[in-house]
Design an enzyme around this catalytic site. Sequence first.
Site, PDB file in Angstrom:
ATOM      1  N   CYS A  22       3.133  -8.083  -9.922  1.00  0.00           N
ATOM      2  CA  CYS A  22       2.677  -9.174 -10.795  1.00  0.00           C
ATOM      3  C   CYS A  22       3.699  -9.216 -11.913  1.00  0.00           C
ATOM      4  CB  CYS A  22       1.290  -8.879 -11.348  1.00  0.00           C
ATOM      5  SG  CYS A  22       0.822  -9.956 -12.724  1.00  0.00           S
TER       6      CYS A  22
ATOM      7  N   CYS B 102       5.817 -16.024 -10.471  1.00  0.00           N
ATOM      8  CA  CYS B 102       4.425 -15.578 -10.411  1.00  0.00           C
ATOM      9  C   CYS B 102       4.127 -15.205  -8.964  1.00  0.00           C
ATOM     10  CB  CYS B 102       3.529 -16.731 -10.879  1.00  0.00           C
ATOM     11  SG  CYS B 102       1.764 -16.435 -10.696  1.00  0.00           S
TER      12      CYS B 102
HETATM   13  N1  DGL Z   1       2.030 -13.223 -13.452  1.00  0.00           N
HETATM   14  C1  DGL Z   1       1.297 -13.597 -12.323  1.00  0.00           C
HETATM   15  C2  DGL Z   1       1.648 -12.859 -11.066  1.00  0.00           C
HETATM   16  O1  DGL Z   1       2.794 -12.476 -10.916  1.00  0.00           O
HETATM   17  C3  DGL Z   1      -0.136 -14.029 -12.474  1.00  0.00           C
HETATM   18  C4  DGL Z   1      -1.079 -13.123 -13.157  1.00  0.00           C
HETATM   19  C5  DGL Z   1      -2.431 -13.796 -13.404  1.00  0.00           C
HETATM   20  O2  DGL Z   1      -2.443 -14.883 -13.983  1.00  0.00           O
HETATM   21  O3  DGL Z   1      -3.457 -13.228 -13.005  1.00  0.00           O
HETATM   22  O4  DGL Z   1       0.860 -12.707 -10.182  1.00  0.00           O
END
Ligand code: DGL
Length: 266
Positions: A184, A71
């Site tokens: 993301c 993440c």
């Molecule tokens: N998948 C996550 C990232 O890479 C988080 C996205 C979220 O929860 O807003 O930032």
Amino acid sequence: MKIGFFDSGLGGLTVLKKCIQNCNLSDDIYYLGDTKNTPYGVKEESFVKQVIEENIKYLIDLGCNPIVIACNTATCLLISQLREKYKDITFIGTEPAVKVAADAHMNKRILVLATSITIKQEKLLSLVDRLDIKENVDLVAADKLVVFAEDINCKDKEKEVEEYIESILNNLDLNKYSHIVLGCTHFPLFTTNFYNVINRLYKDANIKIVDGAEGISKELNRHISSYNTSTKGLIHIVMTSESEAFKARAKEILNMDNLAFDYKLQ
Ligand code: DGL
């Protein structure tokens, strides 16, 4: 050995999938998706930090090491503090693949799409500074893609997804760009939709879409190749709320049926 993966939701599965393809993962995998609190990117930073801490502690208490923070938002908010606090744990973070785009030396602009939290974090800004590409980089939030990705009916919403992507790309002169960096881990679920929009509306634009999953799998390989394991482990998908939709989407994304589902409810 247990390997932990963590994300706010389904996005980190794009990283896990790449790791399954590229690494010899014979250990038990624990993937924790914070279904209760997703999305992180539009929430209060202090709240998000607190839930990330709790979730990482859960993976550590399970005995996971290394832990892949799959993440970008969690990585830029907390990885330094986590490394400081848990010195015996190897944390592998996720950062927007800006360097991959910069190294291509295309002398064109780079568009980084990420969550609202990620685009304002010092970690990303200083990476752009270090690479000396500040003048050629645009950082744009695309939080709604996280909500689309978590939706059980995601497959039926391709038109809405592409309209949203188009509304972001329409503000830019795409001919000036060489790369779109998906900063993301949810966004690679829509790589095809990005190319659909680009091919439909910006035919002459020669744009590459990149994300960080490949780099993370290489980094993970460096850590696990030193262990000599032989038995094939199980993939445990742990959720922080009961979600049948998450289970179905996880099977679909990983293209696997033999997943063990579990809950961390507090
Ligand atoms: N998948 C996550 C990232 O890479 C988080 C996205 C979220 O929860 O807003 O930032």
